[in-house]
Design a protein around this motif. Structure first.
Motif, PDB file in Angstrom:
ATOM      1  N   MET A   1      -8.218   6.714  10.685  1.00  0.00           N
ATOM      2  CA  MET A   1      -8.497   5.995   9.455  1.00  0.00           C
ATOM      3  C   MET A   1      -7.344   5.026   9.228  1.00  0.00           C
ATOM      4  SD  MET A   1      -9.330   7.602   5.712  1.00  0.00           S
ATOM      5  CE  MET A   1     -11.003   7.989   6.096  1.00  0.00           C
ATOM      6  N   ASP A   2      -7.677   3.805   8.933  1.00  0.00           N
ATOM      7  CA  ASP A   2      -6.640   2.815   8.658  1.00  0.00           C
ATOM      8  C   ASP A   2      -6.717   2.401   7.195  1.00  0.00           C
ATOM      9  OD1 ASP A   2      -8.794   1.107   8.414  1.00  0.00           O
ATOM     10  OD2 ASP A   2      -8.475   0.129  10.324  1.00  0.00           O
ATOM     11  N   GLY A   3      -5.913   1.422   6.830  1.00  0.00           N
ATOM     12  CA  GLY A   3      -5.893   0.981   5.448  1.00  0.00           C
ATOM     13  C   GLY A   3      -7.252   0.561   4.933  1.00  0.00           C
ATOM     14  N   GLY A   4      -8.044  -0.087   5.789  1.00  0.00           N
ATOM     15  CA  GLY A   4      -9.377  -0.495   5.385  1.00  0.00           C
ATOM     16  C   GLY A   4     -10.278   0.683   5.081  1.00  0.00           C
ATOM     17  N   ALA A   5     -10.063   1.775   5.794  1.00  0.00           N
ATOM     18  CA  ALA A   5     -10.886   2.962   5.568  1.00  0.00           C
ATOM     19  C   ALA A   5     -10.569   3.610   4.226  1.00  0.00           C
ATOM     20  CB  ALA A   5     -10.704   3.956   6.702  1.00  0.00           C
ATOM     21  N   VAL A   6      -9.329   3.509   3.741  1.00  0.00           N
ATOM     22  CA  VAL A   6      -9.006   4.033   2.413  1.00  0.00           C
ATOM     23  C   VAL A   6      -9.754   3.217   1.372  1.00  0.00           C
ATOM     24  CG1 VAL A   6      -7.189   4.282   0.672  1.00  0.00           C
ATOM     25  CG2 VAL A   6      -6.788   5.090   2.987  1.00  0.00           C
ATOM     26  N   VAL A   7      -9.764   1.908   1.543  1.00  0.00           N
ATOM     27  CA  VAL A   7     -10.509   1.048   0.625  1.00  0.00           C
ATOM     28  C   VAL A   7     -11.987   1.418   0.667  1.00  0.00           C
ATOM     29  CG1 VAL A   7     -11.217  -1.345   0.184  1.00  0.00           C
ATOM     30  CG2 VAL A   7      -8.852  -0.836   0.757  1.00  0.00           C
ATOM     31  N   GLY A   8     -12.483   1.859   1.827  1.00  0.00           N
ATOM     32  CA  GLY A   8     -13.875   2.223   1.981  1.00  0.00           C
ATOM     33  C   GLY A   8     -14.225   3.639   1.566  1.00  0.00           C
ATOM     34  N   LEU A   9     -13.273   4.394   1.018  1.00  0.00           N
ATOM     35  CA  LEU A   9     -13.595   5.738   0.541  1.00  0.00           C
ATOM     36  C   LEU A   9     -14.728   5.653  -0.469  1.00  0.00           C
ATOM     37  CD1 LEU A   9     -10.075   7.348  -0.041  1.00  0.00           C
ATOM     38  CD2 LEU A   9     -11.801   8.143   1.578  1.00  0.00           C
ATOM     39  N   ARG A  10     -15.692   6.518  -0.336  1.00  0.00           N
ATOM     40  CA  ARG A  10     -16.830   6.535  -1.249  1.00  0.00           C
ATOM     41  C   ARG A  10     -16.453   7.377  -2.468  1.00  0.00           C
ATOM     42  NH1 ARG A  10     -20.666   9.382   2.587  1.00  0.00           N
ATOM     43  NH2 ARG A  10     -18.665  10.367   2.870  1.00  0.00           N
ATOM     44  N   VAL A  11     -16.270   6.713  -3.590  1.00  0.00           N
ATOM     45  CA  VAL A  11     -15.905   7.375  -4.836  1.00  0.00           C
ATOM     46  C   VAL A  11     -17.167   7.505  -5.679  1.00  0.00           C
ATOM     47  CG1 VAL A  11     -14.479   7.261  -6.927  1.00  0.00           C
ATOM     48  CG2 VAL A  11     -13.571   6.428  -4.744  1.00  0.00           C
ATOM     49  N   ARG A  12     -17.400   8.714  -6.181  1.00  0.00           N
ATOM     50  CA  ARG A  12     -18.561   8.949  -7.038  1.00  0.00           C
ATOM     51  C   ARG A  12     -18.245   8.383  -8.417  1.00  0.00           C
ATOM     52  NH1 ARG A  12     -21.229  14.830  -8.273  1.00  0.00           N
ATOM     53  NH2 ARG A  12     -23.123  14.026  -9.234  1.00  0.00           N
ATOM     54  N   GLY A  13     -18.869   7.291  -8.770  1.00  0.00           N
ATOM     55  CA  GLY A  13     -18.612   6.672 -10.066  1.00  0.00           C
ATOM     56  C   GLY A  13     -17.317   5.875 -10.055  1.00  0.00           C
ATOM     57  N   THR A  14     -16.607   5.936 -11.174  1.00  0.00           N
ATOM     58  CA  THR A  14     -15.380   5.174 -11.377  1.00  0.00           C
ATOM     59  C   THR A  14     -14.161   6.077 -11.171  1.00  0.00           C
ATOM     60  OG1 THR A  14     -16.526   3.806 -12.998  1.00  0.00           O
ATOM     61  CG2 THR A  14     -14.124   3.740 -13.032  1.00  0.00           C
ATOM     62  N   PRO A  15     -13.166   5.636 -10.383  1.00  0.00           N
ATOM     63  CA  PRO A  15     -11.964   6.463 -10.197  1.00  0.00           C
ATOM     64  C   PRO A  15     -11.272   6.762 -11.527  1.00  0.00           C
ATOM     65  CG  PRO A  15     -11.959   4.592  -8.690  1.00  0.00           C
ATOM     66  CD  PRO A  15     -13.091   4.375  -9.658  1.00  0.00           C
ATOM     67  N   ALA A  16     -10.704   7.964 -11.640  1.00  0.00           N
ATOM     68  CA  ALA A  16      -9.945   8.357 -12.837  1.00  0.00           C
ATOM     69  C   ALA A  16      -8.513   7.858 -12.678  1.00  0.00           C
ATOM     70  CB  ALA A  16      -9.985   9.873 -13.009  1.00  0.00           C
ATOM     71  N   LEU A  17      -8.225   6.724 -13.300  1.00  0.00           N
ATOM     72  CA  LEU A  17      -6.920   6.075 -13.160  1.00  0.00           C
ATOM     73  C   LEU A  17      -6.157   5.952 -14.477  1.00  0.00           C
ATOM     74  CD1 LEU A  17      -8.058   3.181 -10.797  1.00  0.00           C
ATOM     75  CD2 LEU A  17      -6.604   5.120 -10.169  1.00  0.00           C
ATOM     76  N   GLY A  18      -6.774   6.276 -15.600  1.00  0.00           N
ATOM     77  CA  GLY A  18      -6.182   6.044 -16.916  1.00  0.00           C
ATOM     78  C   GLY A  18      -4.879   6.762 -17.159  1.00  0.00           C
ATOM     79  N   HIS A  19      -4.634   7.882 -16.508  1.00  0.00           N
ATOM     80  CA  HIS A  19      -3.402   8.638 -16.721  1.00  0.00           C
ATOM     81  C   HIS A  19      -2.425   8.512 -15.551  1.00  0.00           C
ATOM     82  CE1 HIS A  19      -5.555  11.273 -14.085  1.00  0.00           C
ATOM     83  NE2 HIS A  19      -4.606  12.184 -14.108  1.00  0.00           N
ATOM     84  N   VAL A  20      -2.779   7.706 -14.545  1.00  0.00           N
ATOM     85  CA  VAL A  20      -1.881   7.493 -13.405  1.00  0.00           C
ATOM     86  C   VAL A  20      -0.733   6.596 -13.851  1.00  0.00           C
ATOM     87  CG1 VAL A  20      -1.675   6.469 -11.096  1.00  0.00           C
ATOM     88  CG2 VAL A  20      -3.707   7.815 -11.702  1.00  0.00           C
ATOM     89  N   ASP A  21       0.488   6.983 -13.504  1.00  0.00           N
ATOM     90  CA  ASP A  21       1.671   6.201 -13.864  1.00  0.00           C
ATOM     91  C   ASP A  21       1.969   5.223 -12.729  1.00  0.00           C
ATOM     92  OD1 ASP A  21       4.192   5.179 -14.469  1.00  0.00           O
ATOM     93  OD2 ASP A  21       4.792   7.029 -15.488  1.00  0.00           O
ATOM     94  N   PHE A  22       1.469   4.003 -12.865  1.00  0.00           N
ATOM     95  CA  PHE A  22       1.634   3.006 -11.815  1.00  0.00           C
ATOM     96  C   PHE A  22       3.081   2.529 -11.690  1.00  0.00           C
ATOM     97  CE2 PHE A  22      -2.922   2.894 -12.508  1.00  0.00           C
ATOM     98  CZ  PHE A  22      -3.375   2.964 -11.198  1.00  0.00           C
ATOM     99  N   ASP A  23       3.863   2.631 -12.775  1.00  0.00           N
ATOM    100  CA  ASP A  23       5.287   2.292 -12.674  1.00  0.00           C
ATOM    101  C   ASP A  23       5.992   3.252 -11.725  1.00  0.00           C
ATOM    102  OD1 ASP A  23       5.064   0.130 -14.400  1.00  0.00           O
ATOM    103  OD2 ASP A  23       5.633   1.308 -16.171  1.00  0.00           O
ATOM    104  N   VAL A  24       5.669   4.538 -11.817  1.00  0.00           N
ATOM    105  CA  VAL A  24       6.241   5.519 -10.896  1.00  0.00           C
ATOM    106  C   VAL A  24       5.673   5.306  -9.494  1.00  0.00           C
ATOM    107  CG1 VAL A  24       6.435   7.990 -10.335  1.00  0.00           C
ATOM    108  CG2 VAL A  24       6.738   7.212 -12.693  1.00  0.00           C
ATOM    109  N   LEU A  25       4.372   5.090  -9.390  1.00  0.00           N
ATOM    110  CA  LEU A  25       3.744   4.876  -8.082  1.00  0.00           C
ATOM    111  C   LEU A  25       4.423   3.736  -7.331  1.00  0.00           C
ATOM    112  CD1 LEU A  25       1.381   5.723  -6.176  1.00  0.00           C
ATOM    113  CD2 LEU A  25       0.039   3.917  -7.279  1.00  0.00           C
ATOM    114  N   ASP A  26       4.760   2.672  -8.037  1.00  0.00           N
ATOM    115  CA  ASP A  26       5.362   1.507  -7.389  1.00  0.00           C
ATOM    116  C   ASP A  26       6.888   1.510  -7.394  1.00  0.00           C
ATOM    117  OD1 ASP A  26       2.842   0.444  -6.821  1.00  0.00           O
ATOM    118  OD2 ASP A  26       2.739  -0.569  -8.763  1.00  0.00           O
ATOM    119  N   GLY A  27       7.503   2.271  -8.302  1.00  0.00           N
ATOM    120  CA  GLY A  27       8.951   2.173  -8.452  1.00  0.00           C
ATOM    121  C   GLY A  27       9.763   3.381  -8.035  1.00  0.00           C
TER     122      GLY A  27
END
Length: 183
Positions: A1-27
């Motif tokens: 699986m490469d980076g494109g395959a992660v983008v192609g993951l089949r997610v049921r509905g909308t991903p739950a991202l509202g509580h993800v801390d993107f500042d921590v993810l990136d920093g």
């Protein structure tokens, strides 16, 4: 699986991202000065918080006040894992590091995902690649060490295959789960 395959993951509905801390993810920075592996960041951005392949919970960094995050639950699972392996080494349980590990390894492994049957996925944080990736290991019930790949891109097909053996093929890869607030 490469980076494109992660983008192609089949997610049921909308991903739950509202509580993800993107500042921590990136920093966030590990002891080596590098951040989270690109494969993990791509997975979290695509899949959010949810059950992957019917069994696995990849722990994203979460905002303060939320449960099941990499910072809290991941740190707790990492400490339990390391304690079990320290005890196993003292007891001479060499089978715990089989088939792919050795006793020096558990001290540099860090949990980033857990299964609902007690297995964990870990990064080998002492072995970052030039691409910023950490090798991925699996410990089945803290009794074995299996190297799954050089990064999450390589590990995901193996995780998917084992999950499909246990649960069968599913119509989606990730089932979003509701964010849980701490008590």
């Amino acid at each position: 699986m490469d980076g494109g395959a992660v983008v192609g993951l089949r997610v049921r509905g909308t991903p739950a991202l509202g509580h993800v801390d993107f500042d921590v993810l990136d920093g966030y920075r590990f002891a080596d000065g590098g951040g989270f592996p690109p494969s993990y960041r791509a997975f979290v951005r695509r899949a959010g918080w949810g059950r992957a392949f019917g069994l696995w919970l990849v722990l994203p960094p979460v905002l303060a006040g939320y449960a099941d995050g990499w910072q809290g639950r991941g740190a707790e699972l990492t400490e339990r894992f390391r304690a079990a392996y320290r005890e196993g080494e003292r007891e001479g349980f060499d089978w715990m590091v089989e088939p792919d590990g050795h006793w020096a390894l558990p001290g540099s492994l860090e949990v980033f995902a857990r299964s609902e049957n007690g297995d964990v996925l870990l990064w080998e944080t002492a072995s970052r690649t030039a691409e910023g990736e950490f090798p991925v290991w699996e410990s089945r019930r803290s009794d074995t060490l299996h190297r799954l790949g050089a990064d999450l891109y390589e590990a995901l097909p193996l995780v998917r295959a084992r999950s499909e053996e246990a649960l069968g093929v599913r119509p989606f890869d990730v089932e979003p789960l509701p964010a849980v607030r701490l008590g």
